[in-house]
Design an enzyme around this catalytic site. Structure first.
Site, mmCIF file in Angstrom:
data_model
loop_
_atom_site.group_PDB
_atom_site.id
_atom_site.type_symbol
_atom_site.label_atom_id
_atom_site.label_comp_id
_atom_site.label_asym_id
_atom_site.label_seq_id
_atom_site.Cartn_x
_atom_site.Cartn_y
_atom_site.Cartn_z
ATOM 1 N N SER A 120 0.840 -1.199 0.000
ATOM 2 C CA SER A 120 0.000 0.000 0.000
ATOM 3 C C SER A 120 0.869 1.242 0.000
ATOM 4 O O SER A 120 2.088 1.177 0.214
ATOM 5 C CB SER A 120 -0.887 0.011 1.243
ATOM 6 O OG SER A 120 -0.085 0.246 2.382
ATOM 7 N N LYS A 121 0.229 2.373 -0.223
ATOM 8 C CA LYS A 121 0.924 3.664 -0.195
ATOM 9 C C LYS A 121 1.612 3.840 1.161
ATOM 10 O O LYS A 121 2.730 4.329 1.238
ATOM 11 C CB LYS A 121 -0.093 4.780 -0.427
ATOM 12 C CG LYS A 121 0.491 6.168 -0.325
ATOM 13 C CD LYS A 121 -0.565 7.217 -0.525
ATOM 14 C CE LYS A 121 -0.841 8.041 0.709
ATOM 15 N NZ LYS A 121 0.317 8.647 1.360
#
Ligand code: GLU
Length: 509
Positions: free
Chosen positions: A265-266
């Protein structure tokens, strides 16, 4: 005659473009090019709550940077326009109505409070799922339970409603995935998904099926996270258009965190210090900037290459692939089923390889901008390219050209004399004084001649060249790095070379 291949990337414009999204684009693109097909980009923006200003334009910028340009999209239009779902709102309603008429869907008038009550009731009963499905629907306020005239009255009175698909329990929905093979879903695990919302907008489920049909999509490749939605889509295909018209599906494996523990994920990128977005994304509300591969200095060729081999290889040891090679060799059926771990060190290795492989003119403009952003004006592009050729072996990311090459444009800000001092003596000092005199008279200023005259002078003074090269390097570069020292002297020219030697000699006095 077989149908023309038509594939689509269908992003929702909700923010930065994750590398997994770009890989989905890439696999679609490669498949289209391999089959002389069409690659379509369709904007899925029916969820107004998640809409983010600027995200659509940003997606197209990313695709352009990657060289993955669509054949049809909101940008260039095409025979199936509009390509933005919010502009196709009216199209979807008729399909929702058709499903209601055929008994495959129903109107549901339940208010948010009623839905809440339903979930609370299921909770108190200890039910394992809190879904709107065949267990509860006959107790709810919908057209399955109400009499036809009651439903009509509610509709006539303009009561807000949604349309839900009616999922039959105890059925199996089988389909063939091009990567995963035969898959079957048990409908007992699927809820009566909303197809048309109270605002008249379709949900993603209805819109994706209708548009894949109307746009004559033959193959639909998307991330594995959409696999749980597949049974709803397949049932909609069956009910609306017949399964024989359905595209072939391929659900691409997830890109995993470096430790393999779940989807990358970011936040993982922020935590571990690497980008997960293709390009810088500036949040329009918070103004916060999330770094992208482009801006930290990746080449698009390397970015494409590293994404292609996240979950695929051609069965050999080959790792470096150009777009042309990928078009020739990529095989969607050979994509792995399991998730692919992302390794940033490996990603940088790809960039280093591509920096070395490509002619510097491919990316000289970007390097020039980096220099100029740091206050060095490049007046001579040919000189910049020459410097880039000299240092590219040492560069992994584009900003490395500045750290590795700035001394070609300006004298070093500091000279590490502490590395010279301990072994410095009058003999060496005299050598450099004579070297200045000799080089001042030199008419042939090239690395070969400079090396010869340097070595001859050393021999005449009974000094070892090895002990003189490091001081010379420190004088010209400021530190113990860089390409061959005579290459450097040759490139920066007589005047700068002599000035830098004189400057350090003065420091050493
Ligand atoms: N709009 C979906 C997304 O944001 C598309 C999924 C699909 O390709 O069916 O990823």
């Amino acid at each position: 005659m077989s149908k023309k291949v038509r594939v689509r990337f269908a992003p929702s414009p909700t923010g930065g473009l994750h590398l997994g999204g770009v890989r989905t684009v890439l696999f679609n693109y490669l498949f289209a090019r391999q089959h002389d097909g069409d690659f379509i980009v369709r904007i899925e923006d029916t969820d107004q709550n998640r809409f983010v200003k600027g995200a659509e334009a940003y997606i197209f910028e990313c695709l352009q940077w990657c060289g993955l340009n669509p054949d049809e999209s909101v940008l260039q239009g095409g025979p199936y326009a509009p390509y933005r779902q919010s502009e196709r709102k009216e199209i979807y309603r008729q399909y929702a109505e058709q499903l209601v008429k055929d008994g495959r869907a129903y109107y549901a008038f339940d208010t948010p409070a009623e839905l809440e009550r339903m979930r609370d009731l299921l909770k108190t009963k200890g039910s394992s799922s809190l879904q709107y499905d065949h267990h509860v629907r006959m107790n709810m306020n919908n057209s399955l339970r109400l009499l036809p005239e009651e439903t009509q009255q509610l509709l006539d009175a303009g009561t807000p409603y949604v349309v839900r698909i009616k999922i039959n329990p105890d059925e199996f929905v089988p389909f063939t995935d091009m990567i995963r093979g035969e898959i079957s879903f048990d409908t007992n695990a699927v809820d009566d998904k909303v197809l048309l919302k109270a605002d008249g907008m379709p949900t993603y489920h209805l819109a994706v099926v209708v548009d894949d049909f109307l746009m004559k999509i033959t193959h639909a490749f998307r991330g594995e996270e959409w696999l749980p939605s597949a049974p709803v889509h397949i049932l909609l295909w069956q009910y609306l258009f017949g399964l024989e018209n359905m595209p072939q599906w391929a659900h691409l494996p997830l890109i995993l965190k470096p430790d393999g523990n779940g989807k990358l994920s970011k936040r993982d990128g922020d935590r571990l210090g690497f980008p997960v977005y293709a390009m810088d994304w500036a949040d329009p509300v918070t103004k916060e900037i999330t770094k992208g591969f482009k801006e930290i200095g990746f080449l698009p060729e390397a970015f494409i290459n590293l994404l292609a081999v996240l979950g695929w290889n051609d069965g050999t040891e080959q790792e470096i692939f150009s777009m042309e090679e990928l078009i020739a060799k990529f095989n969607i059926e050979k994509v792995h089923k399991g998730g692919a771990k992302f390794d940033f060190e490996k990603a940088k290795w790809f960039n280093h390889e591509w920096i070395k492989k490509l002619d510097v003119s491919h990316y000289a403009e970007r390097v020039k901008n980096i220099f100029e952003s740091k206050g060095i004006t490049i007046a001579d592009d040919a000189y910049l390219k020459k410097v880039m050729e000299l240092v590219k072996e040492r560069c992994t990311l584009l900003p490395d050209f500045f750290t590795q090459g700035n001394f070609f444009f300006q004298a070093p800000a500091t000279v590490d004399t502490t590395s010279i001092q301990p072994k410095w003596d009058e003999k060496k000092n005299m050598f450099f004084v004579e070297l200045i005199k000799s080089w001042q008279l030199s008419t042939l200023w090239n690395s070969g001649e400079l090396e010869i005259s340097f070595k001859e002078l050393a021999a005449a003074n009974q000094l070892k060249t090895g002990e003189l090269m490091l001081p010379l390097r420190l004088m010209l570069v400021g530190g113990k790095f860089g390409p061959g020292v005579f290459e450097i002297a040759s490139a920066i020219g007589k005047e700068s070379t002599i000035k830098r030697i004189e400057y350090t000699l003065a420091l050493l006095q």
